[in-house]
Write a protein that holds these residues in place. Structure first.
Motif, PDB file in Angstrom:
ATOM      1  N   PRO A   1      29.937 -69.836  73.473  1.00 24.29           N
ATOM      2  CA  PRO A   1      30.339 -69.968  72.065  1.00 24.29           C
ATOM      3  C   PRO A   1      31.827 -69.645  71.883  1.00 24.29           C
ATOM      4  CG  PRO A   1      28.274 -68.763  72.251  1.00 24.29           C
ATOM      5  CD  PRO A   1      28.819 -68.891  73.647  1.00 24.29           C
ATOM      6  N   HIS A   2      32.404 -70.155  70.798  1.00 13.56           N
ATOM      7  CA  HIS A   2      33.815 -69.914  70.516  1.00 13.56           C
ATOM      8  C   HIS A   2      33.951 -69.206  69.161  1.00 13.56           C
ATOM      9  CE1 HIS A   2      32.857 -73.743  68.550  1.00 13.56           C
ATOM     10  NE2 HIS A   2      33.798 -73.441  67.678  1.00 13.56           N
ATOM     11  N   PRO A   3      34.972 -68.371  68.987  1.00 12.86           N
ATOM     12  CA  PRO A   3      35.172 -67.703  67.704  1.00 12.86           C
ATOM     13  C   PRO A   3      35.761 -68.671  66.677  1.00 12.86           C
ATOM     14  CG  PRO A   3      36.927 -67.103  69.214  1.00 12.86           C
ATOM     15  CD  PRO A   3      35.978 -67.948  69.997  1.00 12.86           C
ATOM     16  N   ALA A   4      35.175 -68.685  65.490  1.00 10.50           N
ATOM     17  CA  ALA A   4      35.632 -69.638  64.484  1.00 10.50           C
ATOM     18  C   ALA A   4      35.345 -69.117  63.080  1.00 10.50           C
ATOM     19  CB  ALA A   4      34.962 -70.993  64.685  1.00 10.50           C
ATOM     20  N   ARG A   5      36.130 -69.642  62.145  1.00  7.51           N
ATOM     21  CA  ARG A   5      35.933 -69.357  60.727  1.00  7.51           C
ATOM     22  C   ARG A   5      35.554 -70.672  60.036  1.00  7.51           C
ATOM     23  NH1 ARG A   5      40.608 -67.703  59.759  1.00  7.51           N
ATOM     24  NH2 ARG A   5      40.158 -65.506  60.202  1.00  7.51           N
TER      25      ARG A   5
ATOM     26  N   GLU B   1      36.351 -76.489  56.101  1.00  7.90           N
ATOM     27  CA  GLU B   1      37.405 -76.102  57.034  1.00  7.90           C
ATOM     28  C   GLU B   1      36.772 -75.439  58.254  1.00  7.90           C
ATOM     29  OE1 GLU B   1      40.434 -73.774  54.932  1.00  7.90           O
ATOM     30  OE2 GLU B   1      39.527 -74.502  53.070  1.00  7.90           O
ATOM     31  N   ILE B   2      37.160 -75.905  59.437  1.00 10.98           N
ATOM     32  CA  ILE B   2      36.698 -75.316  60.694  1.00 10.98           C
ATOM     33  C   ILE B   2      37.933 -74.889  61.475  1.00 10.98           C
ATOM     34  CG2 ILE B   2      35.378 -75.680  62.818  1.00 10.98           C
ATOM     35  CD1 ILE B   2      33.971 -78.005  61.423  1.00 10.98           C
ATOM     36  N   GLU B   3      38.034 -73.602  61.780  1.00  8.49           N
ATOM     37  CA  GLU B   3      39.220 -73.106  62.484  1.00  8.49           C
ATOM     38  C   GLU B   3      38.804 -72.188  63.626  1.00  8.49           C
ATOM     39  OE1 GLU B   3      43.438 -70.760  61.631  1.00  8.49           O
ATOM     40  OE2 GLU B   3      41.878 -70.860  60.068  1.00  8.49           O
ATOM     41  N   ARG B   4      39.301 -72.491  64.814  1.00  6.23           N
ATOM     42  CA  ARG B   4      39.101 -71.592  65.946  1.00  6.23           C
ATOM     43  C   ARG B   4      40.095 -70.443  65.818  1.00  6.23           C
ATOM     44  NH1 ARG B   4      37.311 -72.791  72.090  1.00  6.23           N
ATOM     45  NH2 ARG B   4      37.702 -70.683  72.911  1.00  6.23           N
ATOM     46  N   THR B   5      39.601 -69.218  65.927  1.00 11.02           N
ATOM     47  CA  THR B   5      40.419 -68.072  65.544  1.00 11.02           C
ATOM     48  C   THR B   5      41.064 -67.321  66.710  1.00 11.02           C
ATOM     49  OG1 THR B   5      38.400 -66.726  65.451  1.00 11.02           O
ATOM     50  CG2 THR B   5      39.190 -67.685  63.383  1.00 11.02           C
ATOM     51  N   ASP B   6      40.873 -67.797  67.933  1.00  8.43           N
ATOM     52  CA  ASP B   6      41.505 -67.111  69.062  1.00  8.43           C
ATOM     53  C   ASP B   6      42.743 -67.839  69.559  1.00  8.43           C
ATOM     54  OD1 ASP B   6      40.359 -69.305  70.228  1.00  8.43           O
ATOM     55  OD2 ASP B   6      39.225 -68.206  71.753  1.00  8.43           O
ATOM     56  N   GLY B   7      43.158 -68.893  68.850  1.00 12.76           N
ATOM     57  CA  GLY B   7      44.363 -69.619  69.215  1.00 12.76           C
ATOM     58  C   GLY B   7      44.164 -70.730  70.230  1.00 12.76           C
ATOM     59  N   ALA B   8      42.981 -70.805  70.838  1.00 13.31           N
ATOM     60  CA  ALA B   8      42.709 -71.875  71.808  1.00 13.31           C
ATOM     61  C   ALA B   8      42.402 -73.181  71.080  1.00 13.31           C
ATOM     62  CB  ALA B   8      41.536 -71.476  72.703  1.00 13.31           C
ATOM     63  N   GLN B   9      42.512 -74.291  71.818  1.00 13.27           N
ATOM     64  CA  GLN B   9      42.192 -75.588  71.229  1.00 13.27           C
ATOM     65  C   GLN B   9      40.714 -75.662  70.868  1.00 13.27           C
ATOM     66  OE1 GLN B   9      43.403 -78.833  73.721  1.00 13.27           O
ATOM     67  NE2 GLN B   9      45.532 -78.159  73.849  1.00 13.27           N
ATOM     68  N   LEU B  10      40.440 -76.278  69.722  1.00 12.27           N
ATOM     69  CA  LEU B  10      39.071 -76.442  69.261  1.00 12.27           C
ATOM     70  C   LEU B  10      38.489 -77.737  69.821  1.00 12.27           C
ATOM     71  CD1 LEU B  10      36.824 -75.399  67.291  1.00 12.27           C
ATOM     72  CD2 LEU B  10      37.851 -76.903  65.567  1.00 12.27           C
ATOM     73  N   ALA B  11      37.377 -77.638  70.542  1.00 13.61           N
ATOM     74  CA  ALA B  11      36.663 -78.842  70.973  1.00 13.61           C
ATOM     75  C   ALA B  11      36.025 -79.459  69.731  1.00 13.61           C
ATOM     76  CB  ALA B  11      35.592 -78.490  71.998  1.00 13.61           C
ATOM     77  N   PHE B  12      36.421 -80.683  69.407  1.00  8.49           N
ATOM     78  CA  PHE B  12      36.049 -81.285  68.124  1.00  8.49           C
ATOM     79  C   PHE B  12      35.842 -82.775  68.330  1.00  8.49           C
ATOM     80  CE2 PHE B  12      37.104 -83.142  63.959  1.00  8.49           C
ATOM     81  CZ  PHE B  12      36.351 -82.350  63.104  1.00  8.49           C
ATOM     82  N   GLU B  13      34.816 -83.320  67.702  1.00  7.55           N
ATOM     83  CA  GLU B  13      34.582 -84.763  67.777  1.00  7.55           C
ATOM     84  C   GLU B  13      34.231 -85.282  66.396  1.00  7.55           C
ATOM     85  OE1 GLU B  13      31.523 -86.572  67.306  1.00  7.55           O
ATOM     86  OE2 GLU B  13      30.494 -84.740  66.677  1.00  7.55           O
ATOM     87  N   SER B  14      34.492 -86.570  66.183  1.00  7.20           N
ATOM     88  CA  SER B  14      34.049 -87.252  64.977  1.00  7.20           C
ATOM     89  C   SER B  14      33.571 -88.646  65.362  1.00  7.20           C
ATOM     90  CB  SER B  14      35.158 -87.335  63.931  1.00  7.20           C
ATOM     91  OG  SER B  14      36.255 -88.077  64.402  1.00  7.20           O
TER      92      SER B  14
END
Length: 312
Positions: free
Chosen positions: A187-191, A270-283
């Motif tokens: 899992p990744h940290p996100a807001r 709004e989806i934001e990864r909070t550790d500064g790493a790139q967010l794996a995201f698809e549409s």
């Protein structure tokens, strides 16, 4: 020939997941038995379907057929939207999808498990079928429109894995990709913010926004979603849920019974990864990397789509 559609354009993606099993010529021949003027245009590069669909709309086609997967359908929708936004007075063509991709979730959303031959006859037969005006989403950072849905985390990473599984096709390819991704997934940290309210700030397995109820053809991630209600549905699977349990739970929507899963509706997400790493995201099945944050806004009732006749 006395059918409602006089002209149709087939936008075909020969690189879609199962296109080898569904020859475009077969679709074109079936279409020509229903429509007097049929043309076939083939994509040559990513994003080309958007250009071809926009041209079809500008040329006055009655229907545009997307032959490919969810990514192709999404690009065609973007192309039709481009023309509509530039020339809102224009009566644009309606979209029909022929499933030839990995997940084919959009086709399933509209036509369930009908064979494509049957849906084609219903869509382009003598009587014009119902036309649903579907909601879309817009990604603020890229200005792209989203037809079926967008997702961070597990779904996006599984799609990256699926690209390398060339020995499989269709839904089997995606199921194997999910299984392979789960072996090393974390899992990744996100807001996650919906209409200005933070609904989760912590570890996330995935955050899915849509759009359609299904992703990957058979995963019922948004079981309460309605394609034309003017809202985006949001499902957040938090890091408290074991990711290995998710495929089984989403077969029939049982994940919504779990306390580790949040479900909301709204107009802006709004989806934001909070550790500064790139967010794996698809549409719409297309993976995007390079950002830490994505914002999606609903575009209500903007896309005309040919749909099954309603039972009498």
């Amino acid at each position: 020939m006395n059918h409602w559609a006089a002209t149709a354009v087939i936008v075909a993606n020969d690189q879609a997941g199962t296109s080898a099993a569904l020859p475009v010529d077969e679709v074109a021949n079936a279409c020509r038995r229903l429509v007097a003027d049929v043309s076939v245009v083939r994509t040559a590069y990513p994003g080309h379907a958007r250009v071809l669909a926009a041209k079809a709309a500008q040329d006055g086609a009655d229907a545009v057929l997307a032959v490919g997967g969810d990514g192709t359908a999404g690009e065609v929708a973007q192309g039709l939207m481009t023309v509509w936004e530039a020339e809102p007075w224009r009566v644009g063509p309606a979209l029909h999808c022929v499933p030839a991709g990995t997940g084919n979730s959009f086709y399933k959303e509209i036509w369930q498990d009908r064979p494509w031959q049957e849906s084609l006859v219903l869509a382009l037969g003598p009587e014009r079928p119902p036309v649903r005006r579907l909601d879309l989403a817009r990604i603020e950072e890229t200005w792209e429109t989203v037809l079926l849905g967008a997702c961070s985390g597990l779904v996006a990473e599984a799609l990256e894995t699926a690209a390398g599984l060339t020995r499989l096709t269709g839904r089997a390819r995606y199921r194997e990709a999910v299984a392979a991704t789960l072996r090393t997934f974390a899992p990744h940290p996100a807001r996650i913010v919906v209409d200005g309210e933070v609904i989760h700030d912590g570890d996330v397995v995935l955050a899915n926004v849509g759009g359609g109820r299904y992703r990957g053809g058979g995963f019922l991630l948004l079981p309460r979603s309605v394609l034309d209600d003017g809202l985006l549905d949001v499902c957040v699977v938090t890091g408290a849920l074991d990711p290995r349990d998710l495929p089984g739970l989403t077969r029939d929507g049982r994940h919504l019974e779990r306390d580790e899963v949040l479900y909301r509706r709204g107009r802006r997400v709004e989806i934001e990864r909070t550790d500064g790493a790139q967010l794996a995201f698809e549409s719409d099945g297309e993976v995007r990397r390079g950002r830490t944050r994505y914002v999606l806004d609903v575009l209500p009732a903007v896309l005309p789509v040919l749909s099954p006749p309603q039972p009498s």
